[in-house]
Scaffold this motif. Structure first.
Motif, PDB file in Angstrom:
ATOM      1  N   VAL A  23       0.874  -1.172   0.000  1.00 50.76           N
ATOM      2  CA  VAL A  23       0.000   0.000   0.000  1.00 50.76           C
ATOM      3  C   VAL A  23       0.913   1.224   0.000  1.00 50.76           C
ATOM      4  O   VAL A  23       1.743   1.356   0.900  1.00 50.76           O
ATOM      5  CB  VAL A  23      -0.894   0.024   1.258  1.00 50.76           C
ATOM      6  N   ARG A  44      -1.658   6.832  -2.017  1.00 48.14           N
ATOM      7  CA  ARG A  44      -2.499   5.890  -1.272  1.00 48.14           C
ATOM      8  C   ARG A  44      -3.965   6.057  -1.675  1.00 48.14           C
ATOM      9  O   ARG A  44      -4.696   5.083  -1.887  1.00 48.14           O
ATOM     10  CB  ARG A  44      -2.339   6.141   0.232  1.00 48.14           C
ATOM     11  N   ARG A  56      -6.241   3.280  -3.493  1.00 43.73           N
ATOM     12  CA  ARG A  56      -7.527   2.801  -2.948  1.00 43.73           C
ATOM     13  C   ARG A  56      -8.615   2.863  -4.001  1.00 43.73           C
ATOM     14  O   ARG A  56      -9.404   1.939  -4.168  1.00 43.73           O
ATOM     15  CB  ARG A  56      -7.964   3.659  -1.767  1.00 43.73           C
ATOM     16  N   ARG A  77     -10.394  -0.462  -5.306  1.00 49.07           N
ATOM     17  CA  ARG A  77     -11.798  -0.670  -4.935  1.00 49.07           C
ATOM     18  C   ARG A  77     -12.750  -0.548  -6.127  1.00 49.07           C
ATOM     19  O   ARG A  77     -13.775  -1.221  -6.167  1.00 49.07           O
ATOM     20  CB  ARG A  77     -12.227   0.324  -3.855  1.00 49.07           C
ATOM     21  N   GLU A  84      -4.386  -4.702   2.118  1.00 49.14           N
ATOM     22  CA  GLU A  84      -4.447  -3.805   3.291  1.00 49.14           C
ATOM     23  C   GLU A  84      -4.514  -4.598   4.590  1.00 49.14           C
ATOM     24  O   GLU A  84      -3.878  -4.239   5.578  1.00 49.14           O
ATOM     25  CB  GLU A  84      -5.640  -2.852   3.166  1.00 49.14           C
TER      26      GLU A  84
END
Ligand code: SAM
Length: 243
Positions: free
Chosen positions: A160, A167, A171, A175, A201
């Motif tokens: 990550v 970051r 994400r 996602r 994560e």
């Protein structure tokens, strides 16, 4: 592969996951990582003690991408081990297509119980393995067991990114982007796309980098080196087994 022990939920999940995506794994891995996975593997196989050849074991070899990169270097004799037979079958076909089948032996097995004697290898590599095992510290010890004193252990994993802007982008991509792109290929890739970000994560929450370094040292690797790559999206860790 048969086993007298019942499989843990994590192992069952890993076998099901990779059984469903083996055929498209190389192409999708390249696309979804924007080609970065090949850069990371090249860096891995260039580590001192890995690039010098000899007897090399590649654990979680999957479709044999790392094993192929290792084969033919300085007369390396490579063994690739994985618990997923569908992944290994794709690897076998790739080795034949590349004319490398004589330089690499593929073996079905589990990283937690390697079917090799102590100190059997000059170098051991592994990629994206530790998120799929129940006890990463014990698995590292098992990898070091089959490494000769002075031999090199080198591993590649996702990471990550640290910087807040990267970051946030990571994400968003893991996602939304990964599941959406995966869905264009198949249901199994959609599920894989949804699984990856949270899995990475959760791994770093449970085992922050400092703790992972301590695990490597406890397994007998000293000193431990790390290189983060691609804005923090990948990490290569390596070191030699104490003599
Ligand atoms: C993401 S793939 C990596 C494949 C390949 N090394 C690469 O560079 O792309 C992870 C591989 O780890 C294997 N694997 C997961 N848990 C394992 C275990 N406990 N023992 C052996 N292989 C395992 C899976 O079957 C899968 O092929």
């Amino acid at each position: 592969m048969s086993s007298s022990n019942p499989l843990s939920p994590r192992t069952r999940h890993a076998r099901q996951l990779f059984g469903g995506i083996a055929r498209q794994y190389d192409r999708m891995g390249y696309l979804l990582s924007f080609g970065q996975d090949r850069r990371w593997r090249r860096f891995l196989v260039e580590r001192p003690g890995v690039r010098s050849g000899g007897r090399v074991l590649d654990v979680a070899t999957g479709t044999a991408g790392v094993a192929m990169a290792l084969a033919g270097r300085n007369g390396a004799r490579v063994v690739g081990l994985d618990q997923s037979e569908p992944m290994l079958r794709v690897g076998e076909a790739s080795l034949r297509a590349a004319g490398l089948e004589d330089g690499v032996t593929l073996v079905v097995g589990q990283a937690e119980h390697l079917p090799f004697p102590d100190s059997a290898f000059d170098a051991v590599t592994f990629t994206y393995l530790l998120r799929y095992v129940d006890d990463p510290a014990a698995t590292l010890e098992e990898l070091v067991r089959v490494l000769r004193p002075g031999g090199t252990l080198a591993g590649l994993e996702f990471r990550v990114p640290n910087a807040p802007q990267w970051r946030a982008a990571w994400r968003l991509y893991t996602r939304l982007g990964l599941p959406a792109l995966g869905a264009l290929s198949s249901r199994a890739w959609y599920r894989t796309g949804r699984f990856l970000g949270p899995s990475i994560e959760a791994f770093y929450r449970r085992y922050p980098l400092a703790e992972q370094g301590a695990m490597w040292r406890a397994a007998g690797i000293e000193p431990v080196f790390v290189r983060t790559m691609s804005l923090g999206g990948g990490i290569v860790t390596w070191g030699a087994r104490a003599r």
